[in-house]
Design a protein around this motif. Structure first.
Motif, mmCIF file in Angstrom:
data_model
loop_
_atom_site.group_PDB
_atom_site.id
_atom_site.type_symbol
_atom_site.label_atom_id
_atom_site.label_comp_id
_atom_site.label_asym_id
_atom_site.label_seq_id
_atom_site.Cartn_x
_atom_site.Cartn_y
_atom_site.Cartn_z
ATOM 1 N N VAL A 1 0.550 -3.917 -9.002
ATOM 2 C CA VAL A 1 0.987 -2.698 -8.311
ATOM 3 C C VAL A 1 0.335 -2.627 -6.936
ATOM 4 O O VAL A 1 0.972 -2.257 -5.951
ATOM 5 N N ALA B 1 5.457 5.165 -3.855
ATOM 6 C CA ALA B 1 5.717 5.098 -5.298
ATOM 7 C C ALA B 1 4.673 4.216 -5.993
ATOM 8 O O ALA B 1 4.174 4.569 -7.067
ATOM 9 N N CYS B 2 4.328 3.095 -5.374
ATOM 10 C CA CYS B 2 3.298 2.213 -5.941
ATOM 11 C C CYS B 2 1.920 2.880 -5.887
ATOM 12 O O CYS B 2 1.151 2.806 -6.845
ATOM 13 N N ALA C 1 1.184 5.990 -5.901
ATOM 14 C CA ALA C 1 1.099 7.111 -6.830
ATOM 15 C C ALA C 1 0.779 6.653 -8.254
ATOM 16 O O ALA C 1 0.150 7.382 -9.014
ATOM 17 N N GLN C 2 1.196 5.431 -8.608
ATOM 18 C CA GLN C 2 0.924 4.946 -9.966
ATOM 19 C C GLN C 2 -0.250 3.976 -10.036
ATOM 20 O O GLN C 2 -0.570 3.461 -11.104
ATOM 21 N N ASP D 1 -3.821 2.633 -10.480
ATOM 22 C CA ASP D 1 -5.036 3.032 -11.188
ATOM 23 C C ASP D 1 -5.988 1.840 -11.113
ATOM 24 O O ASP D 1 -5.833 0.861 -11.849
ATOM 25 N N SER E 1 -4.513 3.023 -0.786
ATOM 26 C CA SER E 1 -3.689 3.956 -1.549
ATOM 27 C C SER E 1 -3.810 5.355 -0.945
ATOM 28 O O SER E 1 -2.803 6.051 -0.751
#
Length: 198
Positions: free
Chosen positions: A143, A161-162, A164-165, A167, A177
Motif C-alpha cells: 500500500v 485512498a492508499c 487513508a488505509q 497502517d 501519508s
C-alpha cells in the motif's frame, strides 16, 4: 509555417524555429540557446527517471518539491533487490539523487544514472517512466509503494485512498501519508470554496 510561442506555459528553454531555406514544406530547423544545453540534458535525465512531464517542469521551474521527490525515488529504488533490471547504475543514481535537491539545473550537470540507454528509448509500455517500470517489476506493491507511485503520478485521489488505509510503523511512510492526507484535504477545501461561489 511559422511557430508561435505559447505564452501560457513557462518558457524554460529558448528555441529558435527557422524555416528550412530550400524546403517547400512546413519543416523547420530548431536551434537551442547554447546556454540551455545543460538544462536540456538534465530535463532528459529527469524525464527518464520520473517520466511525467509535469514533474519535470516542476523540477526545472522550482526547487519546492525536489527534496521530496528525490527522497521518494531513493526509497523506491534502493529498497529493491535489483537496479540492474531497470538499467540503472547504482553509484550514478546515488550521485544523481544526492545532487538533485540543491543543484542549479541550468548550470550543474546531473550524473547519468542509466547504464546503456535512456528509458525513453526502450521501456515500451512504461513510456519512459522508470517509477512505473519499478512498480511493474515488483510482483505485489505494498500500500505504501502504491501510495507513493500514485502521488508521483500526480493522482492525488488514488494516493489519498492508499494513504487513508495505510497502517505502518515506518516513519518515512507515515510522514508521506500525512503529507498526502493534508494536501488532499487542502484541495478538497479549495474545491468546496469554489463550489460555494457558484
Amino acid at each position: 509555417m511559422h511557430r508561435q510561442i505559447d505564452r501560457t506555459k513557462p518558457v524554460l528553454l529558448e528555441l529558435d524555429w527557422a524555416p528550412l531555406a530550400y524546403s517547400t514544406g512546413s519543416r523547420n530547423r530548431v536551434r537551442m540557446n547554447p546556454a540551455h544545453i545543460t538544462l536540456f540534458r538534465n530535463a532528459i535525465l529527469l524525464q527518464g527517471v520520473f517520466g511525467e512531464p509535469k514533474i519535470v517542469v516542476e523540477f526545472l521551474s522550482s526547487d519546492r518539491h525536489r527534496e521530496e521527490y528525490a527522497n521518494w525515488a531513493r526509497e523506491l529504488f534502493f529498497h529493491r533487490q535489483s537496479l540492474a533490471g531497470l538499467g540503472l547504475l547504482r553509484q550514478e543514481l546515488v550521485s544523481f539523487l544526492d545532487l538533485l535537491p540543491t543543484a542549479d539545473l541550468g548550470t550543474t550537470r546531473l550524473s547519468n544514472p542509466f547504464a546503456d540507454a535512456l528509458p525513453q528509448m526502450g521501456l515500451g509500455p512504461h513510456k519512459g517512466n522508470l517509477l512505473k517500470a519499478l512498480a511493474a517489476q515488483t510482483a505485489a506493491l505494498s500500500v505504501g509503494d502504491g501510495m507513493m507511485i500514485h502521488y508521483l503520478n500526480r493522482d492525488l485521489e488514488q494516493a489519498h485512498a492508499c494513504a487513508a488505509q495505510l497502517d505502518t510503523d515506518n516513519p518515512l511512510l507515515q510522514k508521506y501519508s500525512a503529507l498526502i492526507l493534508r494536501e488532499y484535504q487542502q484541495a478538497k477545501d479549495f474545491d468546496d470554496l469554489l463550489d460555494s461561489f457558484r
